[in-house]
Enzyme design. Sequence first.
Site, PDB file in Angstrom:
ATOM      1  N   TYR A   2     -31.543  21.057 -20.502  1.00  0.00           N
ATOM      2  CA  TYR A   2     -30.969  22.316 -20.020  1.00  0.00           C
ATOM      3  C   TYR A   2     -31.937  23.073 -19.110  1.00  0.00           C
ATOM      4  O   TYR A   2     -31.977  24.302 -19.110  1.00  0.00           O
ATOM      5  CB  TYR A   2     -30.505  23.182 -21.201  1.00  0.00           C
ATOM      6  CG  TYR A   2     -29.594  22.428 -22.143  1.00  0.00           C
ATOM      7  CD1 TYR A   2     -28.297  22.096 -21.745  1.00  0.00           C
ATOM      8  CD2 TYR A   2     -30.022  22.013 -23.388  1.00  0.00           C
ATOM      9  CE1 TYR A   2     -27.461  21.368 -22.584  1.00  0.00           C
ATOM     10  CE2 TYR A   2     -29.192  21.287 -24.237  1.00  0.00           C
ATOM     11  CZ  TYR A   2     -27.906  20.974 -23.830  1.00  0.00           C
ATOM     12  OH  TYR A   2     -27.085  20.250 -24.663  1.00  0.00           O
ATOM     13  N   TYR A  17     -31.762  32.814 -23.005  1.00  0.00           N
ATOM     14  CA  TYR A  17     -31.713  32.753 -24.478  1.00  0.00           C
ATOM     15  C   TYR A  17     -32.984  33.277 -25.134  1.00  0.00           C
ATOM     16  O   TYR A  17     -33.193  33.046 -26.327  1.00  0.00           O
ATOM     17  CB  TYR A  17     -31.539  31.302 -24.951  1.00  0.00           C
ATOM     18  CG  TYR A  17     -30.482  30.508 -24.232  1.00  0.00           C
ATOM     19  CD1 TYR A  17     -29.132  30.779 -24.402  1.00  0.00           C
ATOM     20  CD2 TYR A  17     -30.841  29.460 -23.390  1.00  0.00           C
ATOM     21  CE1 TYR A  17     -28.168  30.025 -23.751  1.00  0.00           C
ATOM     22  CE2 TYR A  17     -29.878  28.699 -22.737  1.00  0.00           C
ATOM     23  CZ  TYR A  17     -28.543  28.996 -22.919  1.00  0.00           C
ATOM     24  OH  TYR A  17     -27.596  28.248 -22.275  1.00  0.00           O
ATOM     25  N   CYS A  39     -37.419  37.457  -7.500  1.00  0.00           N
ATOM     26  CA  CYS A  39     -37.372  38.909  -7.384  1.00  0.00           C
ATOM     27  C   CYS A  39     -36.582  39.471  -8.551  1.00  0.00           C
ATOM     28  O   CYS A  39     -35.440  39.942  -8.389  1.00  0.00           O
ATOM     29  CB  CYS A  39     -36.711  39.302  -6.070  1.00  0.00           C
ATOM     30  SG  CYS A  39     -37.770  38.930  -4.709  1.00  0.00           S
ATOM     31  N   GLU A  40     -37.143  39.376  -9.719  1.00  0.00           N
ATOM     32  CA  GLU A  40     -36.464  39.837 -10.927  1.00  0.00           C
ATOM     33  C   GLU A  40     -37.529  40.022 -12.009  1.00  0.00           C
ATOM     34  O   GLU A  40     -38.247  39.060 -12.336  1.00  0.00           O
ATOM     35  CB  GLU A  40     -35.438  38.757 -11.335  1.00  0.00           C
ATOM     36  CG  GLU A  40     -34.713  39.062 -12.587  1.00  0.00           C
ATOM     37  CD  GLU A  40     -33.192  38.897 -12.455  1.00  0.00           C
ATOM     38  OE1 GLU A  40     -32.675  38.753 -11.335  1.00  0.00           O
ATOM     39  OE2 GLU A  40     -32.539  38.944 -13.494  1.00  0.00           O
ATOM     40  N   ARG A  51     -33.829  29.089 -19.207  1.00  0.00           N
ATOM     41  CA  ARG A  51     -33.667  29.285 -20.663  1.00  0.00           C
ATOM     42  C   ARG A  51     -34.373  30.537 -21.198  1.00  0.00           C
ATOM     43  O   ARG A  51     -33.806  31.243 -22.037  1.00  0.00           O
ATOM     44  CB  ARG A  51     -34.095  28.035 -21.424  1.00  0.00           C
ATOM     45  CG  ARG A  51     -33.245  26.795 -21.059  1.00  0.00           C
ATOM     46  CD  ARG A  51     -33.423  25.635 -22.027  1.00  0.00           C
ATOM     47  NE  ARG A  51     -32.811  25.908 -23.310  1.00  0.00           N
ATOM     48  CZ  ARG A  51     -33.474  26.260 -24.391  1.00  0.00           C
ATOM     49  NH1 ARG A  51     -34.789  26.352 -24.362  1.00  0.00           N
ATOM     50  NH2 ARG A  51     -32.837  26.517 -25.505  1.00  0.00           N
ATOM     51  N   GLU A  70     -23.254  12.839 -30.354  1.00  0.00           N
ATOM     52  CA  GLU A  70     -23.603  13.067 -28.950  1.00  0.00           C
ATOM     53  C   GLU A  70     -24.792  14.011 -28.822  1.00  0.00           C
ATOM     54  O   GLU A  70     -24.633  15.159 -28.434  1.00  0.00           O
ATOM     55  CB  GLU A  70     -22.388  13.567 -28.152  1.00  0.00           C
ATOM     56  CG  GLU A  70     -21.425  14.367 -28.991  1.00  0.00           C
ATOM     57  CD  GLU A  70     -20.140  14.772 -28.333  1.00  0.00           C
ATOM     58  OE1 GLU A  70     -19.474  13.902 -27.766  1.00  0.00           O
ATOM     59  OE2 GLU A  70     -19.798  15.964 -28.421  1.00  0.00           O
TER      60      GLU A  70
HETATM   61  N1  LLP Z   1     -21.519  17.887 -27.688  1.00  0.00           N
HETATM   62  C1  LLP Z   1     -20.939  19.002 -27.253  1.00  0.00           C
HETATM   63  C2  LLP Z   1     -19.486  19.125 -27.301  1.00  0.00           C
HETATM   64  C3  LLP Z   1     -21.722  20.041 -26.756  1.00  0.00           C
HETATM   65  O1  LLP Z   1     -21.132  21.161 -26.338  1.00  0.00           O
HETATM   66  C4  LLP Z   1     -23.123  19.903 -26.726  1.00  0.00           C
HETATM   67  C5  LLP Z   1     -23.957  20.969 -26.194  1.00  0.00           C
HETATM   68  C6  LLP Z   1     -23.694  18.711 -27.176  1.00  0.00           C
HETATM   69  C7  LLP Z   1     -22.859  17.715 -27.668  1.00  0.00           C
HETATM   70  C8  LLP Z   1     -25.171  18.455 -27.155  1.00  0.00           C
HETATM   71  O2  LLP Z   1     -25.859  19.339 -27.971  1.00  0.00           O
HETATM   72  P1  LLP Z   1     -27.445  19.148 -28.172  1.00  0.00           P
HETATM   73  O3  LLP Z   1     -27.669  17.837 -28.892  1.00  0.00           O
HETATM   74  O4  LLP Z   1     -28.074  19.127 -26.844  1.00  0.00           O
HETATM   75  O5  LLP Z   1     -27.849  20.300 -28.978  1.00  0.00           O
HETATM   76  N2  LLP Z   1     -27.696  25.540 -22.517  1.00  0.00           N
HETATM   77  C9  LLP Z   1     -28.040  25.696 -23.911  1.00  0.00           C
HETATM   78  C10 LLP Z   1     -27.467  24.603 -24.761  1.00  0.00           C
HETATM   79  C11 LLP Z   1     -25.969  24.520 -24.645  1.00  0.00           C
HETATM   80  C12 LLP Z   1     -25.419  23.407 -25.466  1.00  0.00           C
HETATM   81  C13 LLP Z   1     -24.071  23.054 -24.962  1.00  0.00           C
HETATM   82  N3  LLP Z   1     -23.449  22.033 -25.680  1.00  0.00           N
HETATM   83  C14 LLP Z   1     -29.555  25.742 -24.059  1.00  0.00           C
HETATM   84  O6  LLP Z   1     -30.251  25.690 -23.050  1.00  0.00           O
HETATM   85  O7  LLP Z   1     -30.065  25.892 -25.170  1.00  0.00           O
END
Ligand code: LLP
Length: 476
Positions: free
Chosen positions: A421, A365, A392-393, A361, A321
Amino acid sequence: MVSTHPTGVKHSGSQYLPQRRSSNANSSPNQELLPLTARVHNHDFLEIGGCDVTTLVKQFGSPLYILDEETLRLGCQQYRDAFKQYYKGESQVLYASKAWNCLAVCAIAASEGLGIDVASGGELYTALQAGVNPEKIYLHSNNKSREELIFATEVGCTIVVDNWHELRTLVEIVETANSPDLQPRFLLRLTPGIECHTHEYIRTGQLDSKFGFHPNELEELFTFVSKQSVLNCVGLHAHIGSQIFERQPHRDLAALMVQWFSNAAKYGLNLTELNVGGGLGIKYIESDDPPSIEEWVKPICEVIQEACVAENLPLPKLLCEPGRSLIATACVTAYTIGSSKVIPEIRTYIAIDGGMSDNPRPITYQSVYRAVVANKMSSELTQTVTIAGKHCESGDILIKDALLPKTEPGDILVVMGTGAYNYSMASNYNRLPRSAAVVVANGEANLILQRETYQDLIRQDRLPQRLKNQELGVKS
Ligand code: LLP
């Protein structure tokens, strides 16, 4: 500091593939940060999907998310083809829509044969409204409500059960529904205890994680599930984190998951699906060096196949995924440059018309982005500036020390790699209306998210009767 502009983006589509490492030492660093169809036309102007970015901003306003359909489709095809090539069993790629969930994005991913991973009832609803087949939807979250579990069960999607509370609630839902047709189909999410190098907020594989069953609970878990005839447990799931460049953790995960699989069989569980999660990182800046999609998929398939042979197990249906690696590079955000502040010998701030509300982001992060100026693509890079948002930050800084040409108010700044994201984590902080998004392809731009209006901002506000008709502002 003066250097030549990094974007001679006159590459032909076939020369540039997202996720592919630069094969040409002379190619500009930004080629790999921009969507596949990015070009420079009339010497100075950035075009994506055959559409001039400055014209898009005139038409749709800014900030504007610009999604390149070709890049997104290519990523879907690369994942699909890699599994076909390297995995002898059945496979299914799911798009992790938490990266960007909206009707159009779900529809594009599904039209490429992908299923959709959703993380809430709201994402599930959106995927269904986009026409996605529920049999290809998988519902996540570590605290699904009873309503979400019922919704998922009734529409027939697969639930990724995260904990005992959810498992027991599912049993109870089926028992009280008293309907033989209601048989939730689910995977069990396990915590693998595998650590990887990424930001601590987006690491999920370590034992100290809020997600999934602890591996010490396997015996109890498999015993419990094997006794539940009303539930249909079809497989196992794990996810170790996001924006990961190393390949070994996913190899380790694949091997471990086959061991779990073999273990489950001893409890009489006839599992058929194994979902290895997502997590492949992308190139946000020149020094980022993630594996390609193929380089990520291949070892996972190999490890699973070898381990299944060793354990004498039939090959499971293999799922993964990915979110970020499908959509991040497919999108840029265009902003209009406004005010600036020069603090001699310290810093020059250039402010844009969005910020932490459309891209949280950097402040969340400390993520680093790169930008270009869409109407000055061939100009010399003569200034190092800090791109400030309009919130305002003080922490609302999108890019520190960006190397740009000389800019003036009205120039269009384009931040690259904003597909994942960004919109999905956008907020109305300071009551900024959420930005619009367009999908571009072959010279056509279609609105996929309408810009919010001030009326939208107060649509859910309620002013209680007793607060109406007060004399406002008279008390001191
Ligand atoms: N599967 C599950 C169970 C997940 O929790 C996630 C991401 C994915 C798949 C997809 O992961 P990816 O391929 O996108 O790395 N907001 C954060 C990222 C949080 C990821 C949450 N879970 C950011 O902006 O870096």
